[in-house]
Motif scaffolding. Structure first.
Motif, PDB file in Angstrom:
ATOM      1  N   LEU A  76     -15.971  11.344 -10.882  1.00  0.00           N
ATOM      2  CA  LEU A  76     -15.696  11.212  -9.552  1.00  0.00           C
ATOM      3  C   LEU A  76     -14.355  12.136  -9.266  1.00  0.00           C
ATOM      4  CD1 LEU A  76     -16.463   7.536  -9.440  1.00  0.00           C
ATOM      5  CD2 LEU A  76     -17.299   9.296  -8.736  1.00  0.00           C
ATOM      6  N   ARG A  77     -13.697  12.139  -9.941  1.00  0.00           N
ATOM      7  CA  ARG A  77     -11.899  13.244  -9.643  1.00  0.00           C
ATOM      8  C   ARG A  77     -13.147  14.799  -9.560  1.00  0.00           C
ATOM      9  NH1 ARG A  77      -7.110  13.938 -10.108  1.00  0.00           N
ATOM     10  NH2 ARG A  77      -6.194  15.424 -11.214  1.00  0.00           N
ATOM     11  N   PHE A  78     -13.501  15.268 -10.433  1.00  0.00           N
ATOM     12  CA  PHE A  78     -14.607  16.498 -10.672  1.00  0.00           C
ATOM     13  C   PHE A  78     -15.168  16.926  -8.929  1.00  0.00           C
ATOM     14  CE2 PHE A  78     -17.758  19.100 -11.519  1.00  0.00           C
ATOM     15  CZ  PHE A  78     -17.501  20.199 -10.883  1.00  0.00           C
ATOM     16  N   LEU A  79     -15.892  15.203  -8.441  1.00  0.00           N
ATOM     17  CA  LEU A  79     -16.836  15.095  -7.079  1.00  0.00           C
ATOM     18  C   LEU A  79     -15.309  15.670  -5.929  1.00  0.00           C
ATOM     19  CD1 LEU A  79     -19.415  13.126  -7.816  1.00  0.00           C
ATOM     20  CD2 LEU A  79     -19.464  15.642  -8.154  1.00  0.00           C
ATOM     21  N   LEU A  80     -14.887  14.735  -5.875  1.00  0.00           N
ATOM     22  CA  LEU A  80     -13.603  14.648  -4.831  1.00  0.00           C
ATOM     23  C   LEU A  80     -12.574  16.081  -5.297  1.00  0.00           C
ATOM     24  CD1 LEU A  80     -12.693  11.122  -5.003  1.00  0.00           C
ATOM     25  CD2 LEU A  80     -13.655  12.385  -3.120  1.00  0.00           C
ATOM     26  N   LEU A  81     -11.895  16.993  -6.507  1.00  0.00           N
ATOM     27  CA  LEU A  81     -11.856  17.784  -5.973  1.00  0.00           C
ATOM     28  C   LEU A  81     -12.629  19.016  -5.050  1.00  0.00           C
ATOM     29  CD1 LEU A  81      -9.270  17.421  -9.249  1.00  0.00           C
ATOM     30  CD2 LEU A  81      -8.750  17.585  -7.104  1.00  0.00           C
ATOM     31  N   GLN A  82     -13.438  19.303  -5.740  1.00  0.00           N
ATOM     32  CA  GLN A  82     -14.513  19.794  -5.541  1.00  0.00           C
ATOM     33  C   GLN A  82     -14.987  19.814  -4.169  1.00  0.00           C
ATOM     34  OE1 GLN A  82     -15.986  22.777  -7.675  1.00  0.00           O
ATOM     35  NE2 GLN A  82     -14.535  22.008  -8.954  1.00  0.00           N
ATOM     36  N   ASN A  83     -14.860  18.817  -3.215  1.00  0.00           N
ATOM     37  CA  ASN A  83     -15.404  18.553  -2.052  1.00  0.00           C
ATOM     38  C   ASN A  83     -14.465  19.172  -1.154  1.00  0.00           C
ATOM     39  OD1 ASN A  83     -17.437  17.464  -1.833  1.00  0.00           O
ATOM     40  ND2 ASN A  83     -16.536  15.100  -1.541  1.00  0.00           N
ATOM     41  N   ASP A  84     -12.925  19.519  -1.967  1.00  0.00           N
ATOM     42  CA  ASP A  84     -11.613  19.918  -1.301  1.00  0.00           C
ATOM     43  C   ASP A  84     -12.028  21.587  -0.870  1.00  0.00           C
ATOM     44  OD1 ASP A  84      -9.329  19.998   0.157  1.00  0.00           O
ATOM     45  OD2 ASP A  84      -8.293  20.758  -1.692  1.00  0.00           O
ATOM     46  N   ASP A  85     -12.607  22.406  -2.361  1.00  0.00           N
ATOM     47  CA  ASP A  85     -13.038  23.464  -1.777  1.00  0.00           C
ATOM     48  C   ASP A  85     -14.064  24.052  -1.149  1.00  0.00           C
ATOM     49  OD1 ASP A  85     -11.226  23.960  -3.412  1.00  0.00           O
ATOM     50  OD2 ASP A  85     -12.346  23.696  -5.509  1.00  0.00           O
ATOM     51  N   PHE A  88     -18.223  24.140   3.974  1.00  0.00           N
ATOM     52  CA  PHE A  88     -19.404  22.968   4.888  1.00  0.00           C
ATOM     53  C   PHE A  88     -19.651  22.346   3.896  1.00  0.00           C
ATOM     54  CE2 PHE A  88     -20.480  27.243   6.912  1.00  0.00           C
ATOM     55  CZ  PHE A  88     -19.627  26.394   8.554  1.00  0.00           C
ATOM     56  N   GLY A  89     -20.034  21.118   4.082  1.00  0.00           N
ATOM     57  CA  GLY A  89     -19.984  19.625   3.999  1.00  0.00           C
ATOM     58  C   GLY A  89     -19.368  19.331   2.168  1.00  0.00           C
ATOM     59  N   GLY A  90     -20.096  18.775   1.437  1.00  0.00           N
ATOM     60  CA  GLY A  90     -19.656  17.562   0.319  1.00  0.00           C
ATOM     61  C   GLY A  90     -20.769  16.934  -0.678  1.00  0.00           C
TER      62      GLY A  90
END
Length: 151
Positions: A76-85, A88-90
């Motif tokens: 979950l931490r990995f997914l949230l940190l990736q969303n910041d980069d 578009f989208g997440g």
């Protein structure tokens, strides 16, 4: 094709004109639902045109990335940190833990270049991250499930 609003119908027709100009492998997997399917590498992306508040439509572009993954705080931490980069989208997660990548665009104001960028972001992100997530946390790429169903 079943449309719930005129805005949904207009948006669907706009997207139907754009897709063949952008991608060569486009299908409509559901005859009566305003949805298109695109394939890129190991990713399958759905482009859905949905009604929104009777006067608008949204273009929901999404792909399953990984299914049957064990959800952990590290994942979950990995997914949230990736969303910041992402431009578009997440990432999002279904109730059963399946990981998806998605973008939502406002139908009436969406321009072709914006649509193309969003679709490309979903296609490339799903294709890139499915392998990384499976390697690190297990589960199955969504494409693996599709291929198993065909055999």
């Amino acid at each position: 094709m079943n449309f719930q609003t005129e805005a949904q119908k207009d948006c669907y027709q706009k997207v139907a004109e754009w897709l063949p100009e952008i991608y060569d492998r486009v299908s409509n997997p559901f005859a009566d639902i305003p949805t298109f399917s695109l394939q890129f590498g190991s990713a399958t992306v759905l482009v859905e045109v949905r009604p929104f508040k009777q006067i608008e439509a949204v273009i929901y572009i999404w792909s399953y990335v990984v299914t049957e993954v064990e959800v952990s705080s590290e994942l979950l931490r990995f997914l949230l940190l990736q969303n910041d980069d992402f431009r578009f989208g997440g990432f999002s997660m279904a109730d059963d833990g399946d990981i998806r990548f998605h973008v939502t665009l406002l139908g009436s104001s969406c321009q072709q270049n914006e649509f193309k960028l969003a679709v490309t972001e979903v296609l490339e992100s799903a294709d890139l991250y499915d392998d990384e997530i499976v390697k690190r946390w297990g589960g199955r790429r969504a494409a693996d499930n599709l291929f198993d169903d065909l055999n």
